[in-house]
Design an enzyme around this catalytic site. Structure first.
Site, short mmCIF file in Angstrom:
data_model
loop_
_atom_site.label_atom_id
_atom_site.label_comp_id
_atom_site.label_asym_id
_atom_site.label_seq_id
_atom_site.Cartn_x
_atom_site.Cartn_y
_atom_site.Cartn_z
N HIS A 93 -1.06 -4.28 -4.93
CA HIS A 93 -1.76 -5.51 -5.33
C HIS A 93 -3.29 -5.36 -5.28
O HIS A 93 -4.01 -6.23 -5.78
CB HIS A 93 -1.36 -6.68 -4.44
CG HIS A 93 0.07 -7.10 -4.59
ND1 HIS A 93 0.61 -7.47 -5.80
CD2 HIS A 93 1.08 -7.20 -3.68
CE1 HIS A 93 1.89 -7.77 -5.64
NE2 HIS A 93 2.21 -7.61 -4.38
N ASP A 120 8.72 -2.30 -6.76
CA ASP A 120 8.60 -3.39 -5.81
C ASP A 120 9.06 -4.69 -6.49
O ASP A 120 9.00 -4.82 -7.71
CB ASP A 120 7.13 -3.52 -5.38
CG ASP A 120 6.92 -4.48 -4.22
OD1 ASP A 120 6.89 -4.01 -3.07
OD2 ASP A 120 6.79 -5.70 -4.47
N HIS A 124 7.57 -7.46 -6.53
CA HIS A 124 6.43 -8.15 -7.11
C HIS A 124 5.67 -7.25 -8.08
O HIS A 124 5.63 -6.04 -7.91
CB HIS A 124 5.47 -8.60 -6.00
CG HIS A 124 6.11 -9.47 -4.97
ND1 HIS A 124 6.55 -8.97 -3.75
CD2 HIS A 124 6.41 -10.79 -4.98
CE1 HIS A 124 7.08 -9.96 -3.04
NE2 HIS A 124 7.01 -11.07 -3.77
N ASP A 140 11.82 -4.70 -1.02
CA ASP A 140 11.96 -6.16 -1.02
C ASP A 140 12.80 -6.67 -2.18
O ASP A 140 12.96 -7.88 -2.34
CB ASP A 140 10.58 -6.83 -1.03
CG ASP A 140 9.63 -6.27 -2.07
OD1 ASP A 140 10.03 -5.35 -2.80
OD2 ASP A 140 8.49 -6.76 -2.15
#
Length: 355
Positions: free
Chosen positions: A192, A229, A231, A318
């Site tokens: 991120h 991931d 996200h 995740d």
């Protein structure tokens, strides 16, 4: 598989974050990677290696991806914050710079209060590449409230980069068996983190720094980054959005955090047009089969670029159905399938830990 690791990565341990409007214990805690490391040690097929300290030029490797002012901010902001009375537990933004505030972008960030430096910024619609170099961007170093900076954050973030670089160097040094790969058990995570922006628990973009290292030190024609991931890796996308030397491919939840990036029509810009590929998947209904079908399409994208010399996998666990803040339905049986699909590429692979 060789696994690189550094205990200093555990030192970043903020007391809390704000999630869904609530003050909650920090989800990206040291216990998360401790458990990962313990599981790898108990498995017996992984060799845990300490990351070497011989990186006198580590700042130069970071600056190949991140801006100098952002690096300086992460290094100095905690002491500046505490010096003017900020809470010693962590730097936590409380005032936010917004485009509708009068003259808000005409101030030199270096002369402003540390309370102001920690604030995020909200912009109107801008193109992704132009936003990076705009005057509005400079000095806005965080985009959410999940990146408290403690007295140990900078040191831990540097250690996380060191882990990724050690693993990348090992890949260049001959550990190129496509059937195994090398794992950088890095923390804090990185995907991120943008050129000059932290968020989503990420400070330095470990995968991007490793990819740049493979290009510069390994003479690679092109590197592919496969982000699995839950996200979207807004940081990795932004860093390479105009760069054709890196193919970025992301499988992630549609409409979930970081909310504003990750659409299927984000293909790259300028020289990087056609080198960015997003596969947004539905929350609540992405099963093992749905995910593996999308992953197969993602690996087909990698194959379509026949000059990819190295693969960097931003590895997030995740996506598992039991994750406390995510909404895919993947079972444990899915992960060997994921590994098999990636291995079928037969490309030397570096795995970098994300969420």
């Amino acid at each position: 598989m060789r696994v690189y690791w550094d205990d200093v990565c555990l030192s970043h341990n903020p007391p809390h974050e704000i999630l869904s409007g609530k003050l909650v214990p920090y989800y990206e805690s040291p216990d998360r990677v401790r458990k990962v490391k313990q599981a790898l040690e108990e498995n017996g097929t992984f060799q845990i290696l300490p990351a070497e300290d011989d990186w006198p030029q580590i700042r130069e490797h970071i600056l190949a991806v991140h801006s100098h002012d952002y690096l300086e901010y992460l290094e100095t902001i905690y002491d500046e914050w505490v010096a003017i009375g900020g809470d010693k537990s962590a730097v936590f933004p409380e005032t936010f710079r917004h485009s509708q505030l009068q003259n808000v972008f005409n101030r030199d960030i270096k002369t402003m209060s540390p309370f102001a430096k920690a604030g995020e910024s909200i912009h109107g619609p801008r193109s992704l590449p132009n936003l990076v170099d705009s005057a509005e961007h400079k000095g806005n170093y965080t985009f959410d409230m999940s990146c408290p900076i403690t007295s140990d954050t900078y040191r831990a973030a540097i250690a996380s980069v060191k882990v990724a670089l050690c693993a990348a160097r090992a890949l260049l040094g001959g550990d190129r068996d496509p059937s195994s790969g090398i794992f950088a058990l890095a923390r804090p995570p990185g995907h991120h983190a943008q050129q000059a922006l932290c968020g989503g628990y990420c400070f330095f973009n470990n995968a991007a720094i490793a990819a740049r290292y493979l290009l510069q030190q390994g003479g690679a024609r092109r590197v592919a980054i496969l982000d699995i991931d839950y996200h979207h890796g807004n940081g990795t996308q932004q860093i390479f959005y105009t760069d054709p030397s890196v193919v970025y491919i992301s499988l992630h939840a549609k409409g979930d955090y970081p909310y504003f990036t990750g659409a299927a029509d984000e293909h790259g810009s300028g020289d990087g047009a056609g080198f960015n590929h997003n596969f947004p998947l539905p929350t609540g209904s992405t099963t093992d089969d749905v995910y593996c079908d999308a992953l197969q399409k993602a690996t087909d994208v990698v194959r379509s670029h026949n000059d990819v010399d190295f693969l960097v996998v931003s590895l997030g666990a995740d996506t598992y159905s039991g994750d406390p803040i995510c909404e895919f339905l993947l079972t444990q049986r899915c992960y060997p399938r994921i590994g098999g699909i990636i291995a079928s590429l037969h490309i030397p692979t570096l795995f970098v830990m994300e969420g």
